[in-house]
Design a protein around this motif. Structure first.
Motif, short mmCIF file in Angstrom:
data_model
loop_
_atom_site.label_atom_id
_atom_site.label_comp_id
_atom_site.label_asym_id
_atom_site.label_seq_id
_atom_site.Cartn_x
_atom_site.Cartn_y
_atom_site.Cartn_z
N LEU A 42 116.36 131.61 -11.61
CA LEU A 42 115.03 131.32 -11.11
C LEU A 42 114.95 131.65 -9.62
O LEU A 42 115.75 131.14 -8.82
CB LEU A 42 114.70 129.84 -11.32
CG LEU A 42 113.42 129.30 -10.69
CD1 LEU A 42 112.19 129.95 -11.32
CD2 LEU A 42 113.36 127.78 -10.83
N LEU A 43 114.00 132.49 -9.24
CA LEU A 43 113.74 132.78 -7.84
C LEU A 43 112.43 132.11 -7.48
O LEU A 43 111.38 132.44 -8.04
CB LEU A 43 113.65 134.28 -7.58
CG LEU A 43 114.97 135.05 -7.66
CD1 LEU A 43 115.27 135.45 -9.11
CD2 LEU A 43 114.92 136.29 -6.78
N SER A 44 112.51 131.14 -6.58
CA SER A 44 111.33 130.35 -6.28
C SER A 44 111.45 129.73 -4.90
O SER A 44 112.43 129.93 -4.20
CB SER A 44 111.14 129.25 -7.34
OG SER A 44 109.92 128.59 -7.16
N GLY A 45 110.43 128.96 -4.54
CA GLY A 45 110.43 128.24 -3.28
C GLY A 45 110.41 126.75 -3.53
O GLY A 45 111.00 126.27 -4.50
N PHE A 51 109.95 121.57 -9.91
CA PHE A 51 109.43 121.16 -11.21
C PHE A 51 109.92 122.10 -12.31
O PHE A 51 110.34 121.65 -13.39
CB PHE A 51 107.90 121.15 -11.19
CG PHE A 51 107.27 120.88 -12.53
CD1 PHE A 51 107.19 119.59 -13.02
CD2 PHE A 51 106.80 121.92 -13.33
CE1 PHE A 51 106.63 119.33 -14.27
CE2 PHE A 51 106.25 121.68 -14.58
CZ PHE A 51 106.17 120.37 -15.04
N LEU A 52 109.87 123.41 -12.05
CA LEU A 52 110.36 124.37 -13.04
C LEU A 52 111.84 124.15 -13.32
O LEU A 52 112.27 124.19 -14.48
CB LEU A 52 110.12 125.80 -12.53
CG LEU A 52 108.69 126.33 -12.57
CD1 LEU A 52 108.61 127.66 -11.83
CD2 LEU A 52 108.22 126.48 -14.00
N ALA A 53 112.61 123.93 -12.27
CA ALA A 53 114.05 123.72 -12.44
C ALA A 53 114.32 122.50 -13.30
O ALA A 53 115.14 122.54 -14.24
CB ALA A 53 114.73 123.56 -11.07
N SER A 66 117.60 130.70 -6.72
CA SER A 66 117.71 131.39 -5.44
C SER A 66 116.60 130.90 -4.52
O SER A 66 115.41 130.94 -4.87
CB SER A 66 117.59 132.90 -5.61
OG SER A 66 118.78 133.45 -6.12
N VAL A 67 117.00 130.42 -3.32
CA VAL A 67 116.05 129.98 -2.31
C VAL A 67 116.43 130.64 -0.99
O VAL A 67 117.53 131.17 -0.83
CB VAL A 67 116.04 128.45 -2.15
CG1 VAL A 67 115.52 127.77 -3.41
CG2 VAL A 67 117.44 127.92 -1.82
N VAL A 107 115.61 136.59 -15.95
CA VAL A 107 115.34 136.39 -14.54
C VAL A 107 113.88 135.94 -14.45
O VAL A 107 113.01 136.55 -15.07
CB VAL A 107 115.54 137.67 -13.71
CG1 VAL A 107 115.01 137.49 -12.29
CG2 VAL A 107 117.01 138.06 -13.68
N ILE A 108 113.63 134.86 -13.71
CA ILE A 108 112.28 134.31 -13.62
C ILE A 108 111.79 134.45 -12.18
O ILE A 108 112.37 133.86 -11.26
CB ILE A 108 112.24 132.83 -14.03
CG1 ILE A 108 112.80 132.66 -15.44
CG2 ILE A 108 110.82 132.29 -13.97
CD1 ILE A 108 113.02 131.21 -15.85
N ASP A 109 110.76 135.21 -11.99
CA ASP A 109 110.16 135.42 -10.67
C ASP A 109 109.05 134.40 -10.48
O ASP A 109 107.95 134.55 -11.01
CB ASP A 109 109.61 136.84 -10.56
CG ASP A 109 108.94 137.10 -9.21
OD1 ASP A 109 109.00 136.22 -8.34
OD2 ASP A 109 108.39 138.20 -9.03
#
Length: 292
Positions: A42-45, A51-53, A66-67, A107-109
């Protein structure tokens, strides 16, 4: 048919099967072996990322997130099936090497809607590697009383003479916003980083009109106090969706400020419900986490 037989069958007959994502990304479904079936990257901020995690971990996935900074990493939960990767993944061959080093099911953008370069780089890298890719796309909020600007150049058409403009765009957009703004004075909120502050000061902005702070998900009393202290008339921010934009709508309504929104780039993807339905559940992830 057993699981291993199924993947052999898929490899032989469906190597060219496609996933057509809602963001027009096309990725090949490739047979993956071993732990890759239980992994998601997961690539996120810090917006929807935590919440997604939590949701994905609850489904039993082994998750890598990845942050961009240690501060962003701290908002994620502690979990035996979660690992955090801090820092930029790079672009081009460097990005492909990073993705190849950790095979995963998806891979989740879920990066920011304005992160156009990241979206493009991920699309290209995953396409080249035949790595399945999904994009989460924040739903757009109703503009309400806000005015949408197609780009920052359109700011020059706004009658801002004699007014104080609050810029909440991020350091990268400051130069262009100041170039086109006709406001009599400017103030801004920036993320607390030396690079962002240096950029603002280099552009000639007064230190007394710069606030370095990370927006809170629910408490925006500081932003409201700053708008009152600086005598702001107009706020310019991005049409990013999510809590940040929603708070600006509420704050501007409460303080009777004009809200200008920089229109988000075109794009599409899955909302949270659709994303969770698409991803489903992995095989034997809980057992995997116990054994690693």
């Amino acid at each position: 048919m057993g699981v291993s037989d199924f993947w052999s069958f898929q490899h032989f007959h469906f190597q060219q099967a496609l996933i057509h994502n809602k963001n027009a990304t096309v990725a090949f479904i490739l047979p993956q072996s071993g732990t890759s079936h239980q992994r998601l990257w997961l690539l996120s901020g810090t917006g929807e990322g935590p919440f997604l995690a939590t949701s994905l971990l609850g489904k039993g996935w082994h998750l890598r997130v990845s942050v961009v900074s240690e501060a962003a990493a701290r908002v994620y939960p502690s979990h035996p099936c979660l690992e955090i990767k801090i820092g930029a993944l790079g672009a081009g061959e460097k990005l492909k090497a990073a993705i190849s080093s950790w095979p995963c099911r998806w891979v989740i953008d879920a990066t920011h809607p304005f992160a156009r370069k990241i979206h493009q780089e991920l699309n290209q890298a995953c396409s080249d590697l035949q790595q399945p890719l999904l994009r989460y796309w924040r739903p757009e909020l109703a503009p309400g009383k806000a005015k949408l600007l197609p780009n920052l150049a359109a700011l020059a058409n706004e009658n801002l003479e004699g007014k104080v403009l609050f810029l909440a765009l991020g350091a990268r957009e400051l130069s262009k916003a100041l170039l086109h703004s006709r406001a009599s004075d400017h103030c801004m909120r920036l993320l607390p980083s030396p690079e962002a502050l240096k950029t603002a000061l280099t552009l000639g902005l007064s230190a007394e009109k710069i606030a370095c702070l990370r927006p809170h998900q629910s408490k925006w009393a500081v932003e409201a106090a700053l708008c009152r202290q600086w005598g702001c008339d107009v706020v310019l921010t991005r049409q990013s969706g999510g809590n940040n934009e929603a708070h600006w709508h509420e704050l501007c309504e409460a303080l009777n400020l004009q809200l200008l929104l920089l229109s988000r780039p075109p794009g599409a993807g899955f909302n949270i419900k659709e994303l969770m339905t698409q991803i489903s559940q992995p095989r034997n992830c809980q057992e995997l986490c116990k054994n690693e």
